[in-house]
Design an enzyme around this catalytic site. Structure first.
Site, PDB file in Angstrom:
ATOM      1  N   ASP A  58       2.978  52.348   6.407  1.00  4.31           N
ATOM      2  CA  ASP A  58       1.851  52.118   5.518  1.00  4.31           C
ATOM      3  C   ASP A  58       2.015  53.003   4.272  1.00  4.31           C
ATOM      4  O   ASP A  58       3.071  52.983   3.649  1.00  4.31           O
ATOM      5  CB  ASP A  58       0.535  52.387   6.264  1.00  4.31           C
ATOM      6  CG  ASP A  58      -0.683  51.901   5.504  1.00  4.31           C
ATOM      7  OD1 ASP A  58      -0.935  50.681   5.506  1.00  4.31           O
ATOM      8  OD2 ASP A  58      -1.374  52.721   4.885  1.00  4.31           O
ATOM      9  N   TYR A  66      -6.267  53.298  -5.525  1.00  2.00           N
ATOM     10  CA  TYR A  66      -6.503  53.130  -6.959  1.00  2.00           C
ATOM     11  C   TYR A  66      -5.323  53.683  -7.755  1.00  2.00           C
ATOM     12  O   TYR A  66      -4.793  53.014  -8.657  1.00  2.00           O
ATOM     13  CB  TYR A  66      -7.786  53.851  -7.358  1.00  2.00           C
ATOM     14  CG  TYR A  66      -8.134  53.723  -8.827  1.00  2.00           C
ATOM     15  CD1 TYR A  66      -8.948  52.690  -9.274  1.00  2.00           C
ATOM     16  CD2 TYR A  66      -7.641  54.624  -9.767  1.00  2.00           C
ATOM     17  CE1 TYR A  66      -9.272  52.556 -10.619  1.00  2.00           C
ATOM     18  CE2 TYR A  66      -7.946  54.505 -11.110  1.00  2.00           C
ATOM     19  CZ  TYR A  66      -8.767  53.466 -11.526  1.00  2.00           C
ATOM     20  OH  TYR A  66      -9.064  53.337 -12.859  1.00  2.00           O
ATOM     21  N   HIS A  86       1.056  47.181  13.178  1.00  2.00           N
ATOM     22  CA  HIS A  86       1.023  48.091  12.038  1.00  2.00           C
ATOM     23  C   HIS A  86       1.078  49.565  12.440  1.00  2.00           C
ATOM     24  O   HIS A  86       1.600  50.385  11.703  1.00  2.00           O
ATOM     25  CB  HIS A  86      -0.243  47.819  11.230  1.00  2.00           C
ATOM     26  CG  HIS A  86      -0.299  48.513   9.919  1.00  2.00           C
ATOM     27  ND1 HIS A  86       0.638  48.308   8.920  1.00  2.00           N
ATOM     28  CD2 HIS A  86      -1.169  49.425   9.422  1.00  2.00           C
ATOM     29  CE1 HIS A  86       0.329  49.048   7.868  1.00  2.00           C
ATOM     30  NE2 HIS A  86      -0.756  49.739   8.144  1.00  2.00           N
TER      31      HIS A  86
END
Length: 404
Positions: A182, A320, A370
């Protein structure tokens, strides 16, 4: 390795915080639900009612806090980040009994935490003539768990890489290898890019992705393109493409919110434990390969976010910075690299789309998703042992630390 002084850390959440959590849970209001909705619209109402009731009346945080403290040797250390000041970093650090063990940095992502190292830690540090052993460092990302968060804008992957490289050096590990999935993929890739060769000697990931990856280009990659035309996809690759398509269409809404307006969703998950539970629990189910989650296991995972040092909103801002800073673009590395493929990973594309000259190890698995370190600890550790063990393509990549 020279002896390094460390500041021990134990999780100790005050009773007042636990009481406040229960008060908030008691005041929760739930939405209605469409008939036969299943998981099509998100987390089922029945799941939420069951989990919230357990969190409120049956779940014992102090029990699991004690177990985490007992199982995971934790520490904190101040790291001075150029332009951002000092961050206090929380990390798990367990040394192998072998002096020749390989230093390994393990980096988690979202919605994970340092707890992801829990199942693989005893396997990695085990000593045997049959496989290499590792010294393991597993930090909480800045802003996650019990690490302090950046207070200035622009804290990008280069800063995360700087934090972790400085942490490893401060612990006496001048040269080391890395493993991450990830967000950990991007961070360890940046470590390989900035500190590869001198400090980071090899890297392995269970999240081998290339954002916006597609077939080889006939102009930029003519040889690979010709191979692509005449080579059919394997069944695993076909299933992987289907999985990736599903995730892009139905599972990625969180990403766009966290990558564009993280503060907005931050209010919801900081004030409402039910909101936080729903936001993360959905991913624990949909991103895994039918992992048999127990309710207390889920609630412990979520509680780490709820009781975190900087609050759950801080964990979104990395998205972000990643997107607004174009940090997902391809970035070549030169040190040895390894890939482990798990079928229920969210990005799962044909292998030839993401191969690179320095890719020295690949491993296919029949199950897993995952959170490979949590779902398939033996499989992930087995790959690391084969990559770094005797006869492996990255054996003895850290001078003087062959793992035996």
């Amino acid at each position: 390795m020279a002896q390094v002084d460390e500041t021990p850390f134990k999780i100790a959440i005050p009773d007042e915080q636990i009481s406040l959590l229960k008060q908030k849970l008691a005041l929760s209001t739930f939405p209605d639900e469409l008939e036969n909705a299943g998981r099509d619209y998100g987390v089922p109402l029945a799941d939420m009612l069951r989990l919230v009731e357990r969190w409120k009346n049956g779940y014992d945080w102090k029990k699991y806090e004690a177990l985490i403290n007992e199982e995971l040797p934790q520490f904190t250390r101040d790291v001075d980040v150029d332009g951002f000041g000092i961050l206090n970093i929380h990390y798990v650090h367990k040394k192998s009994s072998s002096e020749k063990a390989i230093p390994l940095l393990f980096v988690h992502g979202w919605p994970g935490s340092f707890l992801e190292v829990r199942e693989i830690l005893p396997l990695l540090t085990a000593v045997s003539e049959e496989h290499p052993s590792f010294h393991v460092v597993a930090p909480s990302l800045p802003g996650y768990g019990f690490s302090s968060a950046p207070t200035k804008k622009g804290f990008k992957f280069a800063q995360y890489a700087e934090v972790y490289n400085k942490l490893m050096l401060s612990l006496g590990y001048d040269q080391y290898v890395t493993q991450g999935g990830d967000l950990g993929y991007f961070i360890t890739r940046k470590i390989a890019k900035l500190y590869g060769g001198k400090h980071s000697k090899a890297w392995h990931t269970n999240f081998p992705i290339m954002p916006n990856a597609g077939p080889p280009s006939p102009i930029r990659q003519p040889l690979q393109y010709l191979t692509h035309l005449v080579t059919p996809y394997t069944e695993a690759e076909k299933a992987g493409l289907k999985r990736t398509k599903w995730f892009e269409a139905y599972g990625r809404g969180y990403f766009h919110e966290q990558a564009t307006q993280p503060q907005t969703i931050g209010y919801a998950v900081t004030d409402s434990p039910v909101g936080l539970l729903a936001w993360i629990y959905e991913k624990l189910v949909t991103l895994t390969d039918d992992y048999p989650w127990e309710d207390d296991e889920i609630l412990t995972w979520i509680s780490i976010y709820w009781f975190s040092k900087s609050g759950p909103a801080a964990t979104f801002r990395i998205y972000y910075e990643m997107v607004q800073g174009n940090e997902r673009l391809p970035e070549a590395t030169t040190i040895p690299m390894g890939y482990s493929y798990f079928p229920k990973e969210i990005f799962n594309v044909p292998r030839r789309w993401i191969r690179a000259p320095n890719l020295v190890f690949e491993s296919e698995h029949e199950s897993g998703g995952h959170f490979a370190a949590f779902e398939r600890p033996e499989a992930l550790v087995g790959d690391l042992r084969r990559m770094f063990g005797r006869g492996g393509p990255a054996f003895h990549v850290v001078p003087g630390k062959p793992g035996y």
